[in-house]
Scaffold this motif. Structure first.
Motif, PDB file in Angstrom:
ATOM      1  N   LEU A  73      33.637 -67.852 100.602  1.00 58.63           N
ATOM      2  CA  LEU A  73      35.056 -67.645 100.923  1.00 58.63           C
ATOM      3  C   LEU A  73      35.938 -68.511 100.031  1.00 58.63           C
ATOM      4  CD1 LEU A  73      35.266 -67.374 104.815  1.00 58.63           C
ATOM      5  CD2 LEU A  73      35.782 -65.626 103.095  1.00 58.63           C
ATOM      6  N   ILE A  74      35.501 -69.755  99.795  1.00 59.04           N
ATOM      7  CA  ILE A  74      36.273 -70.637  98.915  1.00 59.04           C
ATOM      8  C   ILE A  74      36.368 -70.017  97.523  1.00 59.04           C
ATOM      9  CG2 ILE A  74      36.208 -72.870  97.713  1.00 59.04           C
ATOM     10  CD1 ILE A  74      35.135 -74.096 100.278  1.00 59.04           C
ATOM     11  N   GLN A  75      35.238 -69.479  97.064  1.00 59.44           N
ATOM     12  CA  GLN A  75      35.216 -68.842  95.751  1.00 59.44           C
ATOM     13  C   GLN A  75      36.190 -67.666  95.708  1.00 59.44           C
ATOM     14  OE1 GLN A  75      31.443 -69.113  93.778  1.00 59.44           O
ATOM     15  NE2 GLN A  75      31.452 -66.940  93.398  1.00 59.44           N
ATOM     16  N   LEU A  76      36.179 -66.873  96.789  1.00 64.02           N
ATOM     17  CA  LEU A  76      37.090 -65.727  96.850  1.00 64.02           C
ATOM     18  C   LEU A  76      38.546 -66.196  96.907  1.00 64.02           C
ATOM     19  CD1 LEU A  76      35.319 -63.281  99.326  1.00 64.02           C
ATOM     20  CD2 LEU A  76      35.804 -62.905  96.916  1.00 64.02           C
ATOM     21  N   ALA A  77      38.789 -67.271  97.669  1.00 61.57           N
ATOM     22  CA  ALA A  77      40.162 -67.756  97.813  1.00 61.57           C
ATOM     23  C   ALA A  77      40.699 -68.271  96.477  1.00 61.57           C
ATOM     24  CB  ALA A  77      40.205 -68.863  98.858  1.00 61.57           C
ATOM     25  N   MET A  78      39.848 -69.019  95.742  1.00 60.17           N
ATOM     26  CA  MET A  78      40.269 -69.503  94.429  1.00 60.17           C
ATOM     27  C   MET A  78      40.670 -68.326  93.550  1.00 60.17           C
ATOM     28  SD  MET A  78      37.445 -72.494  93.512  1.00 60.17           S
ATOM     29  CE  MET A  78      36.371 -71.333  92.758  1.00 60.17           C
ATOM     30  N   SER A  79      39.860 -67.279  93.600  1.00 58.81           N
ATOM     31  CA  SER A  79      40.105 -66.141  92.722  1.00 58.81           C
ATOM     32  C   SER A  79      41.305 -65.346  93.174  1.00 58.81           C
ATOM     33  CB  SER A  79      38.887 -65.246  92.707  1.00 58.81           C
ATOM     34  OG  SER A  79      37.755 -66.035  92.584  1.00 58.81           O
ATOM     35  N   GLY A  80      41.427 -65.189  94.490  1.00 65.19           N
ATOM     36  CA  GLY A  80      42.585 -64.476  95.009  1.00 65.19           C
ATOM     37  C   GLY A  80      43.862 -65.184  94.575  1.00 65.19           C
ATOM     38  N   ALA A  81      43.857 -66.512  94.693  1.00 65.98           N
ATOM     39  CA  ALA A  81      45.031 -67.288  94.304  1.00 65.98           C
ATOM     40  C   ALA A  81      45.310 -67.116  92.820  1.00 65.98           C
ATOM     41  CB  ALA A  81      44.810 -68.760  94.649  1.00 65.98           C
ATOM     42  N   ALA A  82      44.242 -67.194  92.013  1.00 67.97           N
ATOM     43  CA  ALA A  82      44.421 -67.038  90.564  1.00 67.97           C
ATOM     44  C   ALA A  82      45.005 -65.667  90.242  1.00 67.97           C
ATOM     45  CB  ALA A  82      43.083 -67.232  89.852  1.00 67.97           C
ATOM     46  N   ALA A  83      44.517 -64.645  90.918  1.00 69.60           N
ATOM     47  CA  ALA A  83      44.990 -63.284  90.656  1.00 69.60           C
ATOM     48  C   ALA A  83      46.460 -63.158  91.032  1.00 69.60           C
ATOM     49  CB  ALA A  83      44.144 -62.275  91.434  1.00 69.60           C
ATOM     50  N   LEU A  84      46.832 -63.713  92.207  1.00 65.50           N
ATOM     51  CA  LEU A  84      48.227 -63.623  92.643  1.00 65.50           C
ATOM     52  C   LEU A  84      49.155 -64.316  91.655  1.00 65.50           C
ATOM     53  CD1 LEU A  84      48.128 -64.133  96.512  1.00 65.50           C
ATOM     54  CD2 LEU A  84      48.963 -62.154  95.222  1.00 65.50           C
ATOM     55  N   ILE A  85      48.749 -65.525  91.213  1.00 67.92           N
ATOM     56  CA  ILE A  85      49.593 -66.277  90.284  1.00 67.92           C
ATOM     57  C   ILE A  85      49.759 -65.506  88.976  1.00 67.92           C
ATOM     58  CG2 ILE A  85      49.737 -68.375  88.876  1.00 67.92           C
ATOM     59  CD1 ILE A  85      48.242 -69.810  91.191  1.00 67.92           C
ATOM     60  N   ALA A  86      48.620 -65.018  88.447  1.00 66.58           N
ATOM     61  CA  ALA A  86      48.668 -64.332  87.155  1.00 66.58           C
ATOM     62  C   ALA A  86      49.548 -63.084  87.224  1.00 66.58           C
ATOM     63  CB  ALA A  86      47.265 -63.971  86.703  1.00 66.58           C
ATOM     64  N   LEU A  87      49.423 -62.342  88.321  1.00 59.89           N
ATOM     65  CA  LEU A  87      50.196 -61.106  88.426  1.00 59.89           C
ATOM     66  C   LEU A  87      51.677 -61.413  88.627  1.00 59.89           C
ATOM     67  CD1 LEU A  87      47.734 -58.967  90.543  1.00 59.89           C
ATOM     68  CD2 LEU A  87      48.272 -58.730  88.135  1.00 59.89           C
ATOM     69  N   ARG A  88      51.977 -62.553  89.230  1.00 58.32           N
ATOM     70  CA  ARG A  88      53.373 -62.978  89.388  1.00 58.32           C
ATOM     71  C   ARG A  88      53.973 -63.341  88.032  1.00 58.32           C
ATOM     72  NH1 ARG A  88      54.779 -63.665  94.799  1.00 58.32           N
ATOM     73  NH2 ARG A  88      53.800 -61.663  95.000  1.00 58.32           N
ATOM     74  N   ILE A  89      53.158 -64.077  87.237  1.00 55.45           N
ATOM     75  CA  ILE A  89      53.653 -64.563  85.942  1.00 55.45           C
ATOM     76  C   ILE A  89      53.856 -63.412  84.958  1.00 55.45           C
ATOM     77  CG2 ILE A  89      53.027 -65.914  83.895  1.00 55.45           C
ATOM     78  CD1 ILE A  89      51.635 -67.885  85.718  1.00 55.45           C
ATOM     79  N   ALA A  90      52.927 -62.437  85.020  1.00 53.55           N
ATOM     80  CA  ALA A  90      52.978 -61.358  84.042  1.00 53.55           C
ATOM     81  C   ALA A  90      54.287 -60.590  84.178  1.00 53.55           C
ATOM     82  CB  ALA A  90      51.801 -60.421  84.249  1.00 53.55           C
TER      83      ALA A  90
END
Lengths: 331, 544
Positions: free
Chosen positions: B264-281
């Protein structure tokens, strides 16, 4: 619409994956590790030999390695389809016995040809070997852990968290050095080229010349002698003695074919099974077959001392040793 | 550049349904798209979070995340961020070179350079070591002139390997960004005598701004689940990643709750990374063009030619030399491969074909929903990226727990492998498809709406033909990745149904390293062939 298509595609493909239906004979299901059932492992020959005498259909089910095998069994619990589990080793038997899934074998006294006395009414050994460092003949290689740590020999080992030999080395050093084990590991730290996920990676890298020695078995050179006619690979005898790996099988107590399962265990310690082991699993058979061992096995080193924790000790020693290992190499 | 804002207004109008008639018709199509998208998203969620939940339910007792786990999390994030940063930074000049140069063999080079990404881990590691290892080619060459062998093991080794794996993907994704800039823009720039600097400022930087965050994120996610590569090249337990910690919990302690929580931690890290990246793009807004391929008048200067040639040569050497090592090692064994290889190869191709079909269906359903329903898409897209960060071990275990009470999981080994491989390839497909589909909407959406073009007609006449290139690329990646993947189902692999990667591992486990090298070469060849066929198929009449 797309979805229905995908499901249809998956269903249409199903029959390809279903195994052929058994032809009315009782089916004996044996869970084992993957390399046992592979085309180059003992599985195919043993299946033929047992089916010739059992009037049954022997079906192997494979799961990774010994640890994955036990994990799968724990996931399945009492609903498991396994009648026999083959491929645990002495580092796993304590945890395996604790599951309460295994039955007693009732084999009586078997005259095993092993360097240790075997007394266990649940698990029957079928092969064994010593863990050892394998190097190249003629190279000046250290012959104990202290000398190895002091030398500049480069070694490849496996991670105890993902590999059976990796765990074996942990217990080897623990059995030989007890409280000094961590100091030994600290000495080895600068010799270790790297730690791999499994045996195959490390052995493959060794053969490609990435290190002087690799953690494997005393029986590994037999493969090169017998299959490749190459006697340049040798196991290095260590003066502390060598840790044993004993591979075992046991029946599942709740199996509805417990008779057949016990027949299989009995068959396991006969020549028909044991003679297949040396040149497929590249281990010593637990009972030497009447015809003896293949030629190449007699040129192997034979350690003076065999080290082995009892099942309960191994379970405890493992956690302590892993902690020491991580501390010594983690810095 | 005056019409930059045009398409945006266009999309806004469509969304608001300014034209009443079109709006009504549009809503019907929109609903179906939405449902398909939601269904696909739910399927991904079931495979990622659903499997973790299955493991958690089965787990007993509480859990404790120890200092070692935190160390693993820190190392995982750190190496993944560095690897992604370096891959992306190096990919920009390489992609720029490939975008503005035409030379014989360019298409072959682009395909070959993609190979590291689709190799099975063990093959790629041995290939890398043949070049950079202690007795590799580089060390041998250094030895000839009296230097010590290079030490590849350590954090730098991990990053070298991850760049080797991911530079090709980064290059491809960024190259697609370049090729998506309409030729009319460059033509216009040429007539205005724009310098390379002007072109960079006006055309290339906005494109990079849109493409780089997503590319970085995808590679970051891939690197977070690295285990064997990080451990082997990292040189020991210092290079412990979260995935290895999961192995530890599962194999040694059979601590399912700790394994699930780490997953779950691994998924959460990735989910967060995905959200940030899609926000920045920032979405690419290049304006409408006529869909022609690019010709670059601005890049004819000698200095630029030299720079491009240098980057392309460097990247090609770095990526192709280990492949050459794999080929050289495997070639002698090709003649005497065991017969089982061919059956395994056929099985792998079959699984790859099924994976491709499932990937395309899922990716298309999600892409259309994301593009047509941006509000829903904001949540849908990150979910699509989750799979890449899911722990293979936990997915396998969870699927096993779900399937076991219902049926014999072994009988389903191959279809399940195909399904999981498909979901694993989904993020790459989304990365390629979503920007392209958004572009199609912004360029042709208004026209299609005004013509009342909806549903199947819109899909087959407008969207699919325009998406042919990213669709081909997605299919190519899905197929090739599936070919090379050992699958998450080693927990319940069918002994008689080995795929090619499993056979390779079996040969190695049986000491047959030479034959394994032969199989590795065969696998490399087949994966490349699968990749090439789909990728070419997606651009039969394109000149790039």
């Amino acid at each position: 619409m797309f979805h229905r298509l995908a499901i249809f595609a998956a269903l249409a493909a199903l029959p390809l994956a279903l195994p052929a239906a058994a032809q009315g004979k009782p089916v004996l299901t044996v869970y084992t590790y993957d390399s046992f059932v592979s085309e180059w492992g003992p599985g195919p020959a043993i299946e033929t030999a047992f089916e010739a005498i059992c009037a049954c259909d022997l079906q192997f089910v494979a799961a990774g390695d010994g640890a994955a095998l036990l994990a799968r069994l724990r996931l399945e619990g009492t609903r498991t389809k396994a009648d026999v589990v083959l491929g645990l080793d002495t580092n796993l038997t304590h945890a395996a016995a604790e599951t309460g899934l295994f039955g007693l074998h009732g084999l009586g006294d078997v005259d095993f040809d092993m360097p240790v006395e075997w007394e266990d009414d649940m698990f029957v050994p079928y092969d064994w070997s010593y863990f050892a460092f394998v190097g190249t003949r003629g190279a000046d290689l250290p012959t104990d852990f202290r000398a190895l740590g002091a030398s500049d020999a480069k070694i490849l080992i496996q991670d105890p968290r993902s590999s059976t030999p990796g765990l074996g080395l942990l217990l080897w050093i623990k059995a030989a050095y007890g409280d000094e084990a961590q100091a030994i590991w600290e000495g080895l730290a600068d010799n270790i080229v790297t730690v791999t996920k499994g045996w195959s990676e490390a052995y493959g890298m060794f053969l490609e010349g990435e290190a002087d020695i690799v953690l494997s078995y005393t029986t590994s050179p037999a493969y090169h002698v017998i299959a490749e006619d190459d006697d340049t690979k040798v196991a290095v005898p260590f003066s502390e003695g060598h840790y044993l790996q004993v591979e075992v099988a046991a029946s599942i107590a709740s199996s509805d074919k417990i008779e057949l399962a016990n027949d299989f265990l009995r068959f396991m310690v006969t020549d028909a099974f044991q003679s297949v082991i040396p040149t497929t699993n590249w281990m010593y058979p637990a009972v030497t077959p009447t015809g003896g061992l293949p030629e190449g096995f007699y040129s192997l080193i034979v350690p003076d001392t065999a080290l082995l924790f009892g099942a309960d000790e191994a379970d405890h020693a493992r956690d302590v040793a892993l902690e020491e290992w991580l501390t010594a190499l983690g810095r | 550049m005056a019409d930059r804002a045009g398409p945006v207004t266009g999309r806004a109008r469509v969304r608001a349904g300014v034209l009443p008639v079109v709006g009504a018709v549009g809503r019907v199509a929109v609903t179906r798209t939405g449902i398909a998208g939601v269904a696909a998203t739910l399927a991904v969620l079931a495979l990622t979070l659903g499997t973790v939940a299955a493991v958690l339910i089965r787990a007993e007792g509480g859990f404790r995340i120890g200092p070692q786990d935190w160390a693993a999390i820190r190392f995982t994030l750190w190496q993944a961020a560095l690897s992604a940063l370096l891959s992306v930074a190096l990919a920009v000049p390489v992609a720029r070179g490939l975008a503005r140069r035409r030379f014989p063999g360019r298409a072959v080079l682009v395909t070959l350079m993609g190979a590291p990404f689709i190799l099975p881990v063990i093959v790629a590691v041995l290939g890398l070591l043949a070049v950079f290892g202690r007795s590799g080619w580089v060390s041998q060459a250094l030895g000839l002139i009296g230097f010590d062998p290079i030490g590849i093991y350590g954090l730098h080794g991990v990053i070298l390997a991850h760049v080797f794996f991911n530079l090709p993907l980064a290059t491809r994704l960024i190259l697609q960004g370049w090729l998506a800039i309409p030729a009319e823009r460059f033509r216009l720039a040429a007539t205005l005598d724009a310098t390379p600097r002007d072109i960079a400022r006006l055309l290339e930087r906005p494109m990079l701004r849109a493409v780089l965050p997503g590319t970085f994120m995808v590679i970051f996610l891939i690197c977070t689940t690295s285990f064997a590569v990080a451990l082997t090249l990292g040189g020991g337990p210092r290079a412990t990643t979260v995935e290895l910690a999961i192995y530890h919990a599962f194999r040694l302690d059979f601590d399912l709750s700790r394994a699930a929580v780490l997953a779950l931690i691994q998924l959460a890290m990735s989910g967060a990374a995905a959200l940030i990246a899609l926000r920045i793009a920032v979405p690419v807004v290049t304006g409408a063009g006529l869909d022609r391929s690019v010709r670059r008048w601005d890049a004819d200067r000698l200095a630029l030619r030299v720079i491009d040639a240098l980057w392309i040569t460097l990247a090609a050497t770095f990526l192709l030399t280990p492949l050459a090592a794999i080929a050289a090692r495997g070639l002698p064994a090709l003649a005497d491969l065991p017969v089982q290889v061919w059956a395994a190869a056929w099985r792998s191709l079959w699984v790859a074909g099924l994976s491709v079909a499932v990937t395309l269906v899922l990716a298309l359903a999600m892409t259309l929903a994301i593009v047509r329903h941006p509000r829903m898409g904001r949540w849908m897209e990150p979910v699509g990226y989750l799979a890449i960060a899911a722990s293979p071990l936990v997915i396998g275990t969870g699927l096993f727990l779900i399937l076991f009470p219902l049926t014999d999981p072994v009988a389903l080994a191959l279809p399940v492998t195909a399904l999981v491989n498909a979901v694993m390839a989904l993020p790459f497909a989304l990365r390629a498809l979503v920007p392209a589909a958004a572009e199609v909407e912004s360029r042709f959406g208004r026209l299609a709406d005004s013509l009342g073009m909806t549903g199947t007609a819109r899909l087959t006449r407008l969207t699919l033909p325009r998406l042919r290139r990213p669709l081909g690329f997605s299919a190519a990646l899905a197929g090739a990745l599936s070919m090379g993947d050992l699958g998450v189902v080693t927990l319940f692999a069918d002994p008689g149904q080995a795929t090619l990667p499993l056979l390779l591992y079996r040969l190695m486990a049986a000491y047959r390293m030479d034959q394994a090298a032969g199989v590795a070469l065969l696998l490399l060849g087949l994966s490349l062939a699968v990749f090439w066929i789909f990728d070419r198929g997606g651009r039969v009449d394109a000149d790039v």
